[in-house]
Design a protein around this motif. Structure first.
Motif, PDB file in Angstrom:
ATOM      1  N   PRO A   1       0.803  -1.224   0.000  1.00  0.00           N
ATOM      2  CA  PRO A   1       0.000   0.000   0.000  1.00  0.00           C
ATOM      3  C   PRO A   1       0.842   1.283   0.000  1.00  0.00           C
ATOM      4  O   PRO A   1       0.497   2.259  -0.663  1.00  0.00           O
ATOM      5  CB  PRO A   1      -0.820  -0.114   1.293  1.00  0.00           C
ATOM      6  N   MET A   2       1.976   1.253   0.708  1.00  0.00           N
ATOM      7  CA  MET A   2       2.855   2.417   0.733  1.00  0.00           C
ATOM      8  C   MET A   2       3.424   2.700  -0.655  1.00  0.00           C
ATOM      9  O   MET A   2       3.454   3.850  -1.108  1.00  0.00           O
ATOM     10  CB  MET A   2       4.002   2.184   1.718  1.00  0.00           C
ATOM     11  N   VAL A   3       3.864   1.652  -1.334  1.00  0.00           N
ATOM     12  CA  VAL A   3       4.410   1.818  -2.685  1.00  0.00           C
ATOM     13  C   VAL A   3       3.345   2.360  -3.631  1.00  0.00           C
ATOM     14  O   VAL A   3       3.598   3.286  -4.414  1.00  0.00           O
ATOM     15  CB  VAL A   3       4.977   0.476  -3.196  1.00  0.00           C
ATOM     16  N   LEU A   4       2.148   1.799  -3.556  1.00  0.00           N
ATOM     17  CA  LEU A   4       1.083   2.236  -4.457  1.00  0.00           C
ATOM     18  C   LEU A   4       0.635   3.664  -4.166  1.00  0.00           C
ATOM     19  O   LEU A   4       0.116   4.354  -5.051  1.00  0.00           O
ATOM     20  CB  LEU A   4      -0.099   1.274  -4.368  1.00  0.00           C
ATOM     21  N   ALA A   5       0.857   4.116  -2.919  1.00  0.00           N
ATOM     22  CA  ALA A   5       0.515   5.500  -2.558  1.00  0.00           C
ATOM     23  C   ALA A   5       1.598   6.489  -2.977  1.00  0.00           C
ATOM     24  O   ALA A   5       1.398   7.701  -2.877  1.00  0.00           O
ATOM     25  CB  ALA A   5       0.277   5.599  -1.047  1.00  0.00           C
ATOM     26  N   GLY A   6       2.748   5.972  -3.418  1.00  0.00           N
ATOM     27  CA  GLY A   6       3.831   6.849  -3.867  1.00  0.00           C
ATOM     28  C   GLY A   6       5.151   6.640  -3.163  1.00  0.00           C
ATOM     29  O   GLY A   6       6.108   7.369  -3.415  1.00  0.00           O
ATOM     30  N   GLY A   7       5.226   5.657  -2.275  1.00  0.00           N
ATOM     31  CA  GLY A   7       6.466   5.371  -1.570  1.00  0.00           C
ATOM     32  C   GLY A   7       7.501   4.704  -2.458  1.00  0.00           C
ATOM     33  O   GLY A   7       7.198   4.245  -3.566  1.00  0.00           O
ATOM     34  N   SER A   8       8.729   4.624  -1.941  1.00  0.00           N
ATOM     35  CA  SER A   8       9.839   4.110  -2.740  1.00  0.00           C
ATOM     36  C   SER A   8      10.097   2.625  -2.558  1.00  0.00           C
ATOM     37  O   SER A   8      10.879   2.032  -3.307  1.00  0.00           O
ATOM     38  CB  SER A   8      11.126   4.871  -2.386  1.00  0.00           C
ATOM     39  N   GLY A   9       9.469   2.017  -1.540  1.00  0.00           N
ATOM     40  CA  GLY A   9       9.724   0.607  -1.304  1.00  0.00           C
ATOM     41  C   GLY A   9       9.644   0.282   0.169  1.00  0.00           C
ATOM     42  O   GLY A   9       8.866   0.882   0.911  1.00  0.00           O
ATOM     43  N   VAL A  10      10.480  -0.650   0.607  1.00  0.00           N
ATOM     44  CA  VAL A  10      10.402  -1.178   1.966  1.00  0.00           C
ATOM     45  C   VAL A  10      11.780  -1.560   2.462  1.00  0.00           C
ATOM     46  O   VAL A  10      12.655  -1.938   1.676  1.00  0.00           O
ATOM     47  CB  VAL A  10       9.471  -2.426   2.006  1.00  0.00           C
ATOM     48  N   ILE A  11      11.984  -1.405   3.761  1.00  0.00           N
ATOM     49  CA  ILE A  11      13.086  -2.089   4.438  1.00  0.00           C
ATOM     50  C   ILE A  11      12.404  -3.177   5.247  1.00  0.00           C
ATOM     51  O   ILE A  11      11.713  -2.905   6.228  1.00  0.00           O
ATOM     52  CB  ILE A  11      13.916  -1.151   5.316  1.00  0.00           C
ATOM     53  N   SER A  12      12.565  -4.401   4.812  1.00  0.00           N
ATOM     54  CA  SER A  12      11.713  -5.506   5.220  1.00  0.00           C
ATOM     55  C   SER A  12      12.396  -6.504   6.139  1.00  0.00           C
ATOM     56  O   SER A  12      13.624  -6.677   6.102  1.00  0.00           O
ATOM     57  CB  SER A  12      11.216  -6.242   3.970  1.00  0.00           C
TER      58      SER A  12
END
Length: 292
Positions: A197-208
């Protein structure tokens, strides 16, 4: 800072049953993740149980990861704390040339107000030329970096290049995305379930966390999200959501170490005050992995 787009992984520190660091398994973990398609690796974050490692162990962990990586993917190093002067000293005494950025957690335990958080990061940013990733994780630190403080820091310090946002309030992340006017400032999810959801909202990715156990599945999901291949991305998201929730049921990193044990990467051993996952959770995780 295109290196911070995609899937970063907060690597665990594998231990032998006697509690000593298992550097062979750490090397195996690095290769497993790079072969699985992750975009960058985070060294000595919270998931690494860095608070329980000696200085000598930290140095050897760093060298092991750097050697195994062999410059194949970018590296991020965790340096943070609740004593601003000591954090700055560690920055100044560490060779940061091989890292694309430094992940710096908001001060914990002291519970500073927003001005205190701002001044903490201002002092760090003015002390170094290194790229800095803010890390907001209220569940661990006891305080929150408000969106206004994040934007203030991003606007005033060019070497503050990103935030790893792990607030349980997803609206906080969207407020940062909505009000950020700096094109080269990255908003990175610090919560695996919110990553897509963060990526689709405009975020760059994740530290997972979960991605190091399921690197191919998770990194491909993030790539599909960045490419707006929404249906394919959500198919993977829903496939991984139960295991993503399960690994945090008894704290991090005991859950992900159970996944890695199942995969034959390392043991599930942790260091006190953390303990390995219970038999009940271990059985649950192993069962969930059968269908992934």
């Amino acid at each position: 800072m295109k290196q911070l787009v995609g899937t970063g992984v907060a690597l665990v520190t594998p231990f032998h049953e006697d509690g000593s660091v298992d550097y062979v398994s750490l090397e195996k973990l690095v290769n497993y993740n790079i072969d699985g398609g992750v975009d960058y690796l985070v060294i000595l974050g919270t998931t690494a149980e860095a608070a329980t490692l000696t200085n000598d162990e930290k140095k050897k962990v760093i060298e092991t990861i750097k050697k195994a990586n062999n410059k194949r993917v970018p590296l991020v190093l965790g340096i943070g704390g609740n004593n601003t002067a000591e954090v700055i000293k560690e920055y100044q005494e560490t060779d940061l040339s091989e890292y694309c950025a430094i992940l710096t957690v908001s001060p914990y335990y002291n519970k500073p107000n927003q001005e205190g958080i701002y001044q903490h990061y201002k002092a760090i940013a003015e002390s170094t030329d290194a790229n800095i990733i803010l890390y907001n994780v209220p569940g661990r630190t006891g305080s929150n970096i408000d969106p206004e403080t994040t934007i203030r820091l991003a606007n005033e310090f060019k070497n503050i290049v990103a935030i790893k946002e792990a607030s349980p309030n997803f609206l906080q992340s969207t407020d940062i995305l909505r009000t950020n006017n700096r094109e080269d400032f990255h908003i990175i999810s610090g919560d695996d379930e919110y990553a897509l959801p963060m990526v689709l909202a405009g975020g760059s990715g994740v530290i997972s966390v979960i991605a190091q156990g399921l690197p191919q599945l998770f990194s491909s999901m993030i790539k599909e999200g960045l490419n707006r291949d929404v249906n394919a991305a959500y198919e993977k998201h829903y496939k991984a959501v139960e295991i993503t929730r399960a690994i945090f049921e008894e704290g991090n990193p005991c859950g992900i170490k159970t996944v890695l044990s199942n995969k034959g990467i390392c043991s599930a051993q942790t260091r006190l005050p953390l303990v390995p996952a219970s038999e009940e959770l271990t059985n649950k995780i192993n069962q969930l992995l059968i269908n992934i």
